[in-house]
Design an enzyme around this catalytic site. Structure first.
Site, short mmCIF file in Angstrom:
data_model
loop_
_atom_site.label_atom_id
_atom_site.label_comp_id
_atom_site.label_asym_id
_atom_site.label_seq_id
_atom_site.Cartn_x
_atom_site.Cartn_y
_atom_site.Cartn_z
N GLY A 24 37.54 39.75 42.56
CA GLY A 24 37.70 40.97 43.38
C GLY A 24 38.07 42.03 42.73
O GLY A 24 37.95 42.44 41.56
N GLY A 26 40.45 46.15 43.54
CA GLY A 26 40.76 47.05 44.57
C GLY A 26 41.63 48.01 43.75
O GLY A 26 42.00 47.80 42.62
N GLY A 27 41.82 49.22 44.32
CA GLY A 27 42.91 50.31 43.73
C GLY A 27 42.05 50.80 42.59
O GLY A 27 41.14 51.56 42.85
N MET A 28 42.69 50.26 41.40
CA MET A 28 42.26 50.88 39.93
C MET A 28 41.01 50.08 39.21
O MET A 28 40.71 50.56 38.21
CB MET A 28 43.32 51.44 39.16
CG MET A 28 44.22 52.62 39.78
SD MET A 28 45.46 52.81 38.99
CE MET A 28 46.55 51.39 38.63
N SER A 29 40.84 48.97 39.75
CA SER A 29 40.14 47.99 38.70
C SER A 29 39.31 47.08 39.63
O SER A 29 39.52 46.83 40.75
CB SER A 29 41.20 47.23 38.02
OG SER A 29 42.02 46.28 38.85
N VAL A 31 38.29 42.81 38.94
CA VAL A 31 38.98 41.87 38.30
C VAL A 31 38.12 40.69 38.02
O VAL A 31 37.50 40.12 38.83
CB VAL A 31 40.29 41.18 38.92
CG1 VAL A 31 41.27 40.26 38.04
CG2 VAL A 31 41.14 42.39 39.18
N LYS A 46 40.80 43.02 33.67
CA LYS A 46 40.50 43.82 34.54
C LYS A 46 39.78 45.10 33.97
O LYS A 46 40.32 45.59 33.13
CB LYS A 46 41.95 44.45 35.07
CG LYS A 46 42.81 43.16 35.96
CD LYS A 46 44.08 43.73 36.64
CE LYS A 46 44.68 43.09 37.48
NZ LYS A 46 45.79 43.54 38.22
N ASP A 139 52.86 52.49 40.39
CA ASP A 139 51.87 51.96 41.62
C ASP A 139 52.53 50.86 42.08
O ASP A 139 51.66 49.58 42.21
CB ASP A 139 50.56 51.77 40.92
CG ASP A 139 49.51 51.72 42.13
OD1 ASP A 139 49.95 52.14 43.30
OD2 ASP A 139 48.31 51.08 41.90
#
Length: 804
Positions: A24, A26-29, A31, A46, A139
């Site tokens: 999955g 989200g945000g910046m990457s 995985v 990541k 973050d």
């Protein structure tokens, strides 16, 4: 892009990693789960989102990841590797088996309070470690807190910095994308300008804590712009309104973290961790009650019989609501002794002992004491260190105790000792740092400098301590240590002489010290510390009944406002300003705002915790008051005044046996400490054990025979015992003395109340009001005036004070 990215990654990393599946992101990457072929261990890879990676220099990204990879902490997920896969950037971490806090919140909503406190302690500990090594996360959010078993692990340290084109620029990448997560951004990040430091992490920590406790973040907005504007401009609803069972100390900490201005937040994650460690972990389903025990170094005019009250409909105090329920026992934990700390203290718990004066002139002791005090203040500004207060360190001056015993008494593992020799303008300072457990020297240096170089020497010693204890200072800490309060060596010398005299507390020395502070400001009109010294002098002259309150406090306020204008970060000045607003201005809201700012400026300054504790007790906020007392005592365990004044706050809370016990603790430290006997007498008096109260009063009189406040205490006990003739004799003498001495009208009013002469009691309370007695803020919780409560004049007085 899903399958294409997976295949691209497999092709690029085939020799090193076996890529299994996408987990999955989200945000910046995004995985991916993988196995490190060389070490046969499970890892998470990541991959930075292409829209973020496109504008980032790959070599700079690698260097920043290497810096973050140096973090080795049990609550930080380590970075193992970094590299490129085609035009993509990636980094490798261990695969943590478990879920994130985000997943836990999505699954069950708010977390149990005991789990919140435990996890937040661990997160704060991780942040304190990273910040001490100069690394800011940028973050912090539930997605980046992983739960491995029962423990928190913070992930993605250094990634936001690695992705920014300029580590100190606004939170935008070179592609124009906002870096970070808007729901958790500090106001300074949301504003998109200025330098971002560790206090942005503290704000995000506050948002995270709020969400863990309340089950939702402090702000909800349909658009990113509106959300950022909320962080900039809106005040969040108190977290306790979402969840009334949250301990007040925890609720207050969360809201402090969410202050808009960085200087108003806790100034280090270490401070947050210490506050959480002092908070008893709530048991599931119950409201945690804080334990706290002890105040600091200020003597207010008089004995303070502090009675407790519950505030109803504002500050309406009801005696019945405060009585212990039938059969209820006092918590054993409430009686915490401050000393007797295990000698095996942490190496990062440090005591700076008074430096020896080796000069040919004995009167140069002001210089050795002054250098010691300034070193204590300098070292206390290093996050990751706990430093024994001046009061506690100087209590052991020339004690002859060995290091192990000093460590036991102060709860430290490391001690800084030294000596000072002055010959004209030449100065020789010898400093050595030793461990308590074995007495071995960790560091030693001999400085031969000019007197004008004193600040530079103190800075070098503080930096050497940090290095010897393997602490990495953040840039802002180095800048703070490098600040020079004055460039005028003569002004600094006058200040040190003045502070030396001020610390003696004798009437003559206080006035001489005041004159020296004023001379220092003539040499350097921008010397904030000297103005703070002037303010301290006037307030203590009033508190010791050596100058009329209505004369001293306005002069103190003028000086302290000048100090704050010159240096808004000066915790001593901010604390004094808060106390003036409370004790003299009766500006309750302004006082609390300044108290909170003072505590935020330095969590390691015991006096700010102590004065704030007194403020809180005046409004019946006893759990919060005890928490501040606990902080003050942890910082200053040898303070007799803190011990004694905590007893007086127990009186406000109607914990009368605790009053006696606390007074006994203070005299156990020093049998000549008269204030301790006054507290013992107070506790016995309020329990109706009048013979014991009179005996304690007489011991106090023997130690302080001319003090009018001691005389008032004895007169009041005599009145309660029916010894009216003796009480009137003492009272008549007090009234006579009040014509030409500073005899507090508030204490005289308590004697008239004990004699049941209520008209005279109100007359003297009115005189106290006109003189702006700094006892009147405690009127609502004062047990001595219980007989006056049914009289409408008492209610009118509370209204005039805005205490209703």
């Amino acid at each position: 892009m899903g399958d294409d990215l997976l295949e691209q990654l497999r092709g690029a990393l085939e020799g090193a990693y076996e890529i299994e599946r996408e987990l999955g992101g989200g945000g910046m990457s995004r995985v991916f789960a993988a196995t490190d072929r060389a070490l046969a261990r499970r890892v998470a890879i990541k991959v930075v989102l292409p829209e973020l990676a496109g504008g980032v220099d790959a070599e700079r990204f690698r260097r920043e990841i290497q810096v973050a990879a140096s973090l080795q902490h049990p609550h930080i997920v380590p970075l193992l590797n970094t590299g490129t896969a085609g035009d993509l950037l990636y980094y490798v971490m261990p695969l943590v088996e478990g879920e994130s806090v985000r997943a836990r919140l999505s699954r069950q909503g708010e977390l149990p309070l005991d789990e919140c406190v435990r996890l937040l302690r661990e997160i704060a500990d991780a942040l304190a470690y990273a910040h001490a090594h100069g690394i800011v996360h940028r973050d912090i959010k539930p997605d980046n807190i992983l739960l491995a078993g029962r423990h928190a692990q913070v992930t993605d340290f250094g990634i936001a910095r690695a992705l920014s084109a300029d580590a100190d620029a606004a939170p935008l990448t070179t592609t124009g994308l906002l870096l970070g997560t808007p729901a958790y951004m500090s106001p300074e990040q949301a504003a998109g300008g200025g330098q971002i430091d560790h206090r942005s992490d503290i704000y995000a920590f506050g948002v995270l804590a709020y969400e863990m406790i309340a089950g939702e973040p402090p702000f909800h907005s349909p658009t990113m712009a509106a959300l950022l504007a909320a962080h900039l401009n809106r005040t969040p609803t108190p977290v306790s309104e979402h969840r009334p069972a949250v301990p007040p100390e925890l609720a207050a900490l969360v809201m402090r973290c969410l202050e808009k201005h960085p200087a108003d937040r806790p100034q280090s994650a270490g401070e947050i961790r210490e506050t959480l460690e002092a908070l008893p972990t709530p048991t599931p389903g119950t409201l945690a009650k804080s334990i706290a025990r002890q105040p600091s170094a200020r003597r207010r005019p008089g004995w303070i019989a502090i009675g407790a009250v519950t505030a109803v409909a504002g500050a309406v105090v009801l005696w019945a609501a405060l009585r212990p329920r039938h059969g209820a026992e006092r918590p054993a934990a409430a009686m915490v002794a401050p000393a007797a700390v295990d000698s095996a203290g942490s190496r990062t718990a440090v005591a700076v002992l008074p430096f020896d004066n080796m000069s040919a002139q004995a009167d140069n002791e002001y210089l050795s004491d002054g250098i010691t005090e300034e070193l204590i203040n300098a070292v206390a500004n290093i996050s990751g260190l706990r430093v024994a207060s001046r009061t506690s360190a100087f209590a052991l001056k020339k004690s002859g105790l060995d290091l192990r015993e000093i460590g036991r008494r102060l709860g430290v593992g490391t001690v800084l000792e030294g000596s000072v020799r002055r010959e004209g303008r030449k100065l020789r300072v010898i400093a050595r740092l030793s461990t308590v457990s074995d007495g071995l020297q960790v560091w030693h240096k001999d400085y031969n400098r000019d007197l004008a170089d004193l600040f530079a020497v103190e800075q070098e010693i503080a930096l050497a301590i940090a290095k010897a204890l393997e602490l990495r200072l953040a840039e802002f800490e180095e800048q703070r240590l490098a600040r020079v309060p004055t460039r005028e060596a003569d002004a600094h010398d006058l200040y040190l002489r003045g502070r030396y005299l001020w610390n003696q507390r004798a009437p003559t020395s206080l006035r001489e010290g005041l004159a020296l502070f004023e001379r220092a400001t003539k040499i350097d009109p921008n010397y904030a510390l000297a103005y703070a010294g002037i303010a301290d002098s006037y307030t203590i002259l009033a508190n010791h009944a050596l100058m009329p309150v209505e004369e001293a406090y306005p002069k103190a306020k003028t000086a302290v406002l000048h100090a704050v204008a010159l240096d808004s970060t000066l915790v001593e000045a901010r604390t004094n300003l808060a106390d003036i607003r409370f004790s003299y201005d009766w500006d309750w809201a302004g006082a609390e705002q300044d108290f909170r700012r003072a505590v935020a400026l330095s969590a390691k300054y015991p006096t700010s915790h102590y004065y704030y504790a007194l403020y809180l007790s005046a409004f019946g906020r006893f759990d919060e008051s005890y928490a501040q007392f606990r902080q003050a005592l942890q910082l200053d365990p040898q303070s007799r005044s803190i011990q004694a004044n905590l007893g007086r706050v127990y009186a406000y809370a109607r914990r009368f046996q605790d009053v006696v016990d606390q007074g006994k603790r203070s005299v156990a430290q020093d049998s000549t400490f008269g204030v301790g006997y006054s507290v013992i007498a107070l506790g016995y008096e309020l329990q109706g054990k009048l013979e014991l109260a009179r005996e304690a009063c007489q011991r106090d009189v023997a130690l302080r025979p001319t003090d009018p406040l001691v005389q008032a205490n004895l007169a009041r006990v005599d009145a309660r015992m029916g010894l009216d003739e003796e009480a009137h004799r003492l009272l008549t003498d007090l009234v006579r003395r009040s014509a030409h001495e500073e005899v507090g009208p508030y204490s005289i009013a308590t004697v008239y109340t004990a004699l049941r002469d209520f008209n005279q009691a109100f007359a003297w309370l009115e005189r106290a009001f006109q003189q702006r007695s700094d006892w009147l803020p405690f009127l609502a919780v004062e047990p001595q005036f219980e007989p006056l409560h049914k009289d409408p004049r008492f209610d009118e007085m509370l209204h005039r004070l805005k205490l209703r």
